[in-house]
Design an enzyme around this catalytic site. Structure first.
Site, PDB file in Angstrom:
ATOM      1  N   CYS A   1       0.791  -1.242   0.000  1.00  0.00           N
ATOM      2  CA  CYS A   1       0.000   0.000   0.000  1.00  0.00           C
ATOM      3  C   CYS A   1       0.817   1.282   0.000  1.00  0.00           C
ATOM      4  CB  CYS A   1      -0.949   0.001   1.195  1.00  0.00           C
ATOM      5  SG  CYS A   1      -2.236  -1.239   1.014  1.00  0.00           S
TER       6      CYS A   1
HETATM    7  P1  NAD Z   1      -4.604  -8.709  -3.521  1.00  0.00           P
HETATM    8  O1  NAD Z   1      -3.748  -8.640  -4.721  1.00  0.00           O
HETATM    9  O2  NAD Z   1      -4.150  -9.494  -2.329  1.00  0.00           O
HETATM   10  O3  NAD Z   1      -6.051  -9.282  -3.922  1.00  0.00           O
HETATM   11  C1  NAD Z   1      -6.761  -8.856  -5.029  1.00  0.00           C
HETATM   12  C2  NAD Z   1      -7.526 -10.049  -5.556  1.00  0.00           C
HETATM   13  O4  NAD Z   1      -8.419  -9.607  -6.566  1.00  0.00           O
HETATM   14  C3  NAD Z   1      -6.655 -11.125  -6.196  1.00  0.00           C
HETATM   15  O5  NAD Z   1      -6.918 -12.361  -5.573  1.00  0.00           O
HETATM   16  C4  NAD Z   1      -7.080 -11.123  -7.666  1.00  0.00           C
HETATM   17  O6  NAD Z   1      -7.010 -12.414  -8.256  1.00  0.00           O
HETATM   18  C5  NAD Z   1      -8.502 -10.628  -7.566  1.00  0.00           C
HETATM   19  N1  NAD Z   1      -9.061 -10.036  -8.784  1.00  0.00           N
HETATM   20  C6  NAD Z   1      -8.487  -9.167  -9.630  1.00  0.00           C
HETATM   21  N2  NAD Z   1      -9.355  -8.822 -10.590  1.00  0.00           N
HETATM   22  C7  NAD Z   1     -10.507  -9.486 -10.347  1.00  0.00           C
HETATM   23  C8  NAD Z   1     -11.784  -9.522 -10.971  1.00  0.00           C
HETATM   24  N3  NAD Z   1     -12.056  -8.772 -12.033  1.00  0.00           N
HETATM   25  N4  NAD Z   1     -12.736 -10.311 -10.463  1.00  0.00           N
HETATM   26  C9  NAD Z   1     -12.474 -11.055  -9.359  1.00  0.00           C
HETATM   27  N5  NAD Z   1     -11.293 -11.050  -8.714  1.00  0.00           N
HETATM   28  C10 NAD Z   1     -10.325 -10.271  -9.199  1.00  0.00           C
HETATM   29  O7  NAD Z   1      -4.895  -7.193  -3.105  1.00  0.00           O
HETATM   30  P2  NAD Z   1      -5.177  -6.635  -1.627  1.00  0.00           P
HETATM   31  O8  NAD Z   1      -3.906  -6.476  -0.901  1.00  0.00           O
HETATM   32  O9  NAD Z   1      -6.281  -7.403  -1.015  1.00  0.00           O
HETATM   33  O10 NAD Z   1      -5.670  -5.150  -1.986  1.00  0.00           O
HETATM   34  C11 NAD Z   1      -6.934  -4.928  -2.574  1.00  0.00           C
HETATM   35  C12 NAD Z   1      -7.218  -3.431  -2.524  1.00  0.00           C
HETATM   36  O11 NAD Z   1      -7.296  -2.993  -1.146  1.00  0.00           O
HETATM   37  C13 NAD Z   1      -6.139  -2.555  -3.161  1.00  0.00           C
HETATM   38  O12 NAD Z   1      -6.746  -1.433  -3.734  1.00  0.00           O
HETATM   39  C14 NAD Z   1      -5.293  -2.119  -1.986  1.00  0.00           C
HETATM   40  O13 NAD Z   1      -4.619  -0.909  -2.213  1.00  0.00           O
HETATM   41  C15 NAD Z   1      -6.342  -1.967  -0.898  1.00  0.00           C
HETATM   42  N6  NAD Z   1      -5.850  -2.141   0.462  1.00  0.00           N
HETATM   43  C16 NAD Z   1      -4.984  -3.150   0.758  1.00  0.00           C
HETATM   44  C17 NAD Z   1      -4.537  -3.301   2.070  1.00  0.00           C
HETATM   45  C18 NAD Z   1      -3.550  -4.364   2.423  1.00  0.00           C
HETATM   46  O14 NAD Z   1      -2.952  -4.274   3.502  1.00  0.00           O
HETATM   47  N7  NAD Z   1      -3.318  -5.369   1.605  1.00  0.00           N
HETATM   48  C19 NAD Z   1      -4.994  -2.442   3.088  1.00  0.00           C
HETATM   49  C20 NAD Z   1      -5.919  -1.445   2.748  1.00  0.00           C
HETATM   50  C21 NAD Z   1      -6.338  -1.305   1.435  1.00  0.00           C
END
Ligand code: NAD
Length: 421
Positions: free
Chosen positions: A264
């Site tokens: 992030c």
């Molecule tokens: P991640 O990469 O772990 O997970 C995203 C998932 O979405 C993946 O499993 C991917 O296969 C899936 N995906 C992508 N396109 C798709 C679609 N069209 N249909 C269905 N599934 C799909 O990402 P994350 O770390 O969970 O982050 C997700 C969002 O949350 C980002 O915007 C990130 O900035 C935000 N965020 C993350 C955190 C963190 O600590 N990881 C904290 C706050 C906010």
């Protein structure tokens, strides 16, 4: 409530499984069939303390599918939790959120009941209303807010303590287009009894970026001060203990070290810089935050070279995850450190309790140890992640360069250098 969650990564899995624990019925959707398979088999595809137990406890309330349309038909609210990575120029890559919005929109076309769509992915101010809403309206042939509700509800979880963060969050930020949608979200989170701040959509989107930017700036500031303290022979941790006692400042995220990584902070700060520049503003503080963060890990190599010629030597690296308690290696400080060691002709033996499978997939060319002590036994050790088990190793007689302040290493090593102490 009946909820669908698109994206079963860190945010999607934690949110979906914890919402099931609150009593909701949850559909987890992902394009990655292996992730869905793992959830069906009772194993979360991401590591988070306590999450597998919650999955087991609530498995009857959690279903999985790759089919967005099936999930939309059977639920009343959808949370978009897909990734928003960065493009090469630091701008935000919206392709996954747009793809998710397209699938939801298509599914809404044949749905008669009212549906609420919530963007949990981190997106820049204006994205939900100016990019995603038009996609949803075009694909569904419907209009918000009369035919469906739209909101943003940024996520603030910290990897490694995400389950705990979900149930004891500082605040829930809701940016909705209308009161009806705000009430749906308030209802969703009601059992948490957490403070709720409701605002408009683009303000909620901005709150997420400003929170991350402030925390990242706090870390880079602590590192700049830490570098000064080291040069002046002052203990930086004592300094921040004293400074953090000021209630206007607070002690959290106020430690010197090798900087921030993770999925992030780096990409969100770069996206905010890009956003500011598009507005004609030069974000000097944010740029300095990134600059300090980029140079800080390389200080570890300079400190190492003060004591040993690293060319041809085997160097042990303790820790590969971007922080303890997670298997996430995205933007881990281990990458610049190991790349520099290799560049300067060193051999690397690394260990991490959770992150070795992910790290070795990206960096197969280095050696991986079976235990942390094996790494310490190389005699020359660089500490990158503060895993608790690194406090139990025998550092006697070793040369240790510490980026995270492992007390046992400080007390025992023959030669010890902390990055800022
Ligand atoms: P991640 O990469 O772990 O997970 C995203 C998932 O979405 C993946 O499993 C991917 O296969 C899936 N995906 C992508 N396109 C798709 C679609 N069209 N249909 C269905 N599934 C799909 O990402 P994350 O770390 O969970 O982050 C997700 C969002 O949350 C980002 O915007 C990130 O900035 C935000 N965020 C993350 C955190 C963190 O600590 N990881 C904290 C706050 C906010």
């Amino acid at each position: 409530m009946k909820i669908s969650v698109i994206g079963a990564g860190y945010v999607g899995c934690v949110t979906g499984i914890c919402l099931a624990e609150l009593g909701h019925d949850v559909f987890l959707i992902d394009v990655d069939s292996e992730k869905l398979e793992a959830i069906r088999a009772g194993k979360c595809p991401v590591f988070e303390p306590g999450l597998n137990d919650l999955l087991a406890k609530n498995h009857r309330k959690i279903r999985t599918t790759p089919d967005v349309s099936e999930a939309i038909q059977e639920t009343e609210l959808t949370l978009i939790c897909v990734g928003t990575p960065q493009n090469g120029d630091g701008s935000i890559d919206l392709r996954y959120v747009i793809h998710a919005a397209q699938s939801i929109g298509r599914a809404l076309r044949s749905k008669n009941n009212y549906h609420t769509i919530v963007v949990k992915s981190t997106v820049l101010p204006g994205t939900t209303e100016n990019v995603l809403l038009p996609v949803l309206e075009r694909e569904s042939g419907k209009r918000a807010p009369q035919d469906f509700g739209i909101a943003t509800n940024p996520e603030f979880l910290k990897e490694g303590s995400a389950v705990q963060d979900f149930f004891h969050t500082d605040r829930i930020i809701i940016g909705a287009q209308n009161q009806k949608t705000t009430i749906v979200l308030e209802e969703l989170y009601k059992p948490l009894n957490a403070p709720v701040f409701s605002t408009d959509i683009k303000t909620a989107e901005m709150i997420k970026y400003v929170s991350n930017a402030f925390l990242a700036t706090k870390i880079s500031f602590a590192n700049e001060v830490g570098n000064m303290c080291k040069a002046a022979g002052i203990d930086t941790s004592e300094v921040f203990k004293g400074v953090g006692m000021d209630t206007r400042i607070n002690p959290h995220f106020f430690r010197s070290g090798i900087g921030f990584g993770g999925s992030c902070f780096p990409k969100d700060i770069l996206a905010l810089i890009h956003f500011a520049e598009l507005l004609g503003i030069d974000p000097k503080i944010l740029k300095a935050t990134i600059e300090i963060n980029d140079s800080q890990p390389l200080k570890m190599i300079s400190l190492l070279k003060k004591h040993v010629n690293i060319k041809g030597r085997k160097i042990g690296v303790l820790g590969l995850a971007f922080k303890p308690g997670t298997d996430d290696i995205r933007e881990s400080r281990a990458f610049p450190i190991i790349l520099q060691l290799i560049e300067e002709g060193a051999e690397v033996l690394a260990y991490d309790p959770l992150a070795m499978p992910a790290f070795s997939a990206i960096m197969p060319g280095i050696q991986y140890a079976c235990s942390a002590q094996e790494v310490v036994n190389t005699g020359i050790v660089v500490i990158v992640t503060e895993w608790e088990e690194f406090e139990d190793l025998d550092y006697n007689g070793k040369l240790v360069i510490d980026g995270r302040r492992i007390r046992k290493a400080q007390n025992e090593a023959a030669i010890y250098e902390g990055i800022c102490w």
